[in-house]
Design a protein around this motif. Structure first.
Motif, short mmCIF file in Angstrom:
data_model
loop_
_atom_site.label_atom_id
_atom_site.label_comp_id
_atom_site.label_asym_id
_atom_site.label_seq_id
_atom_site.Cartn_x
_atom_site.Cartn_y
_atom_site.Cartn_z
N LEU A 143 71.44 -30.66 13.23
CA LEU A 143 70.37 -30.98 14.24
C LEU A 143 70.71 -31.40 15.65
O LEU A 143 70.30 -30.85 16.64
CB LEU A 143 69.36 -31.76 13.61
CG LEU A 143 68.44 -31.35 12.44
CD1 LEU A 143 67.48 -32.43 11.81
CD2 LEU A 143 67.61 -30.06 12.92
N TRP A 144 71.71 -32.45 15.67
CA TRP A 144 71.96 -32.78 16.85
C TRP A 144 72.81 -31.93 17.80
O TRP A 144 72.43 -31.85 19.11
CB TRP A 144 73.01 -34.12 16.49
CG TRP A 144 73.20 -35.16 17.88
CD1 TRP A 144 74.10 -34.90 18.79
CD2 TRP A 144 72.44 -35.97 18.28
NE1 TRP A 144 74.08 -35.85 19.54
CE2 TRP A 144 72.99 -36.72 19.41
CE3 TRP A 144 71.40 -36.87 17.61
CZ2 TRP A 144 72.74 -37.87 20.03
CZ3 TRP A 144 70.67 -37.88 18.29
CH2 TRP A 144 71.46 -38.44 19.30
N TYR A 146 72.93 -28.40 17.60
CA TYR A 146 71.78 -27.23 17.90
C TYR A 146 70.84 -27.74 19.10
O TYR A 146 70.42 -27.14 19.71
CB TYR A 146 71.40 -26.70 16.81
CG TYR A 146 71.98 -25.57 16.20
CD1 TYR A 146 71.81 -24.30 16.27
CD2 TYR A 146 72.83 -25.88 14.84
CE1 TYR A 146 72.65 -23.36 15.79
CE2 TYR A 146 73.65 -25.04 14.63
CZ TYR A 146 73.47 -23.72 14.81
OH TYR A 146 74.41 -22.53 14.12
N ALA A 147 70.43 -29.01 18.67
CA ALA A 147 69.32 -29.45 19.78
C ALA A 147 69.95 -29.64 21.15
O ALA A 147 69.19 -29.14 21.96
CB ALA A 147 68.65 -30.76 19.28
N SER A 193 62.86 -25.22 23.58
CA SER A 193 62.88 -25.07 21.85
C SER A 193 63.90 -26.32 21.72
O SER A 193 63.69 -27.20 20.89
CB SER A 193 63.42 -24.24 21.13
OG SER A 193 62.35 -22.92 21.75
N GLY A 194 64.94 -26.39 22.20
CA GLY A 194 66.03 -27.21 22.56
C GLY A 194 65.47 -28.57 22.66
O GLY A 194 65.72 -29.61 22.02
N LEU A 197 63.81 -30.19 19.82
CA LEU A 197 64.67 -30.41 18.64
C LEU A 197 65.19 -31.98 19.24
O LEU A 197 65.61 -32.81 18.33
CB LEU A 197 65.74 -29.50 18.48
CG LEU A 197 65.37 -28.41 17.45
CD1 LEU A 197 66.48 -27.27 17.52
CD2 LEU A 197 65.03 -28.99 16.16
N ALA A 200 62.85 -34.74 18.22
CA ALA A 200 62.55 -34.71 16.85
C ALA A 200 63.77 -35.28 16.14
O ALA A 200 63.63 -35.96 15.15
CB ALA A 200 62.18 -33.52 16.39
N THR A 201 65.00 -34.73 16.62
CA THR A 201 66.20 -35.27 16.00
C THR A 201 66.20 -36.72 15.63
O THR A 201 66.53 -37.25 14.45
CB THR A 201 67.53 -34.81 16.50
OG1 THR A 201 67.49 -33.12 16.52
CG2 THR A 201 68.51 -35.08 15.61
#
Length: 436
Positions: A143-144, A146-147, A193-194, A197, A200-201
């Motif tokens: 997640l980290w 890709y975000a 989108s990033g 994320l 949210a991460t």
């Protein structure tokens, strides 16, 4: 200074969702999850190897010391994990009770380690933490990465050259039929989108770290029985100290009050005896003064006895005893006692002295015009509430009378809650166990 204050104010007003990716807590918990994988690999490998070896060698009797040594090493790793949790997760877990029998030889020590529940909990932690650490590591790192990669995509998308002369990452397809993220709309959508994320991460990481907190506290800390024993030992110390302080108070009151008055009375009666024949009138005056001193001494002894345990409490219960205490308060006090029966004598005495001390505080410090005392029962607890309309500001800080009262109540599984804002009013609720 003004600039720093303004920055702090803006940061404080920033919503939590926007602050989370940059807070120290997020980075500490992320670091904890990253370190958990290599550490858990070592712990798991060590634990499963020694446990298997010890279990396999049990038939030769060598397995028992090997197993005990493995459990002891797991306890050592547990101490390291508690320190890591304290540094990165800000959770402080007390060490479990030490293994008994260390100074009585090898075999007693081995038996003590094998019988220690804490040792086996440390082994369980070493075994189950490994799969969890793998899961938490993969989820948080993925997640980290890709975000932040998606959020910063407009800054590095040009490093992927296309045959069209533009730059963008290839989503799917081959050389002739491919789809790329290369137009402004797709780049902007990817970045937004990033950003979602990225926001949210941190909350996902906090959720994963919360599971680690529960595992460390539940498996690497003392058991409930050990905690209860420690609490009871502490309460016993408080009770002993309180009893010693009460004995010193009684001795001081007797020495400085009634005893000193009775010594002076004996001297006065001796002088009166000497003057009885020479100066009867003076002797009569001295006897009359001595009579007054006797009355005062008797009153002091009654007050002292009331402070130890009033007779009215024993004979008539809390309602009459608290009404008698309220009558001596410097402000009008309304007393309401609603109890279906009388609790145990010890609890009844603690309840009486709690209310008595609170009313004394009102008389001395509150500057109130009225007060109230309510006593009732809720399930297996007896509730005491003392209120006044005074100046407020009461607290249980160290050194105050309320702090000592809170310690006395805690020694019998009681509780003291103080609500006393500056300016008043003050509401103090005491809770005690109901024991028949």
């Amino acid at each position: 200074m003004a600039t720093d204050y303004g920055m702090q104010t803006r940061e404080h007003r920033m919503p939590a969702a926007l602050r989370a990716p940059f807070e120290g807590r997020t980075w500490r918990e992320f670091t904890y999850l990253m370190l958990s994988l290599p550490i858990s690999v070592v712990l798991f490998s060590f634990a499963i190897t020694l446990f298997s070896l010890g279990a396999g060698l049990v038939i030769t009797f060598l397995g028992i010391p090997v197993l005990a040594a493995g459990l002891a090493m797991c306890r050592g790793f547990g101490a390291m994990e508690r320190a890591r949790a304290k540094a990165l997760l800000r959770v402080e877990v007390a060490a479990p009770a030490p293994v008994r029998g260390r100074t009585r030889g090898l075999m007693p020590w081995v038996g003590a380690v094998l019988k220690s529940g804490a040792s086996w909990r440390h082994l369980v932690y070493s075994l189950i933490h490994f799969p969890w650490a793998v899961f938490a590591f993969c989820v948080s790192l993925t997640l980290w990465a890709y975000a932040w990669a998606m959020f910063t995509y407009p800054l590095w998308q040009w490093v992927f050259p296309l045959y069209t002369g533009t730059g963008g990452i290839q989503l799917y397809g081959d050389t002739h039929h491919s789809v790329y993220l290369d137009n402004p709309f797709e780049i902007t959508l990817t970045s937004l989108s990033g950003l979602l994320l990225v926001l949210a991460t941190p909350w996902v990481i906090r959720g994963l770290a919360s599971v680690d907190r529960l595992m460390v506290a539940g498996l690497l800390g003392p058991s409930r029985l050990d905690s209860r024993v420690t609490e009871l030992e502490s309460d016993r110390g408080v009770v002993v100290d309180t009893a010693a302080a009460d004995l010193r108070r009684i001795e001081r009151d007797l020495h400085d009050g009634a005893q000193a008055r009775l010594v002076a009375l004996a001297m006065d009666l001796g002088l009166a005896k000497e003057k009885l024949t020479a100066d009867p009138e003076a002797a009569a005056r001295m006897v009359d003064e001595a009579h007054g001193e006797v009355k005062i001494a008797l009153q002091e002894l009654r007050d002292l006895a009331r402070g130890i345990h009033p007779a009215v409490l024993t004979d008539r219960g809390l309602d009459a005893a608290l009404s008698a205490v309220a009558s001596r308060c410097t402000v009008p006090v309304q007393v309401e006692v609603d109890l279906p029966a009388r609790p145990a004598a010890a609890i009844e005495g603690i309840a009486y002295f709690t209310v008595s001390e609170l009313l004394q505080n009102i008389s001395k410090h509150a500057r109130a015009t009225r007060a109230g005392v309510d006593v009732w029962r809720v399930d297996d607890r007896i509730m005491l509430q003392v209120t006044d309309d005074g100046r407020g500001g009461a607290d249980t800080s160290a050194g105050s009378g309320l702090a000592g009262l809170a310690e006395r109540l805690d020694a019998v599984d009681g509780l003291l809650v103080v609500d006393s804002p500056p300016g008043g009013p003050t509401t103090i609720i005491a809770e005690l166990p109901w024991r028949d």
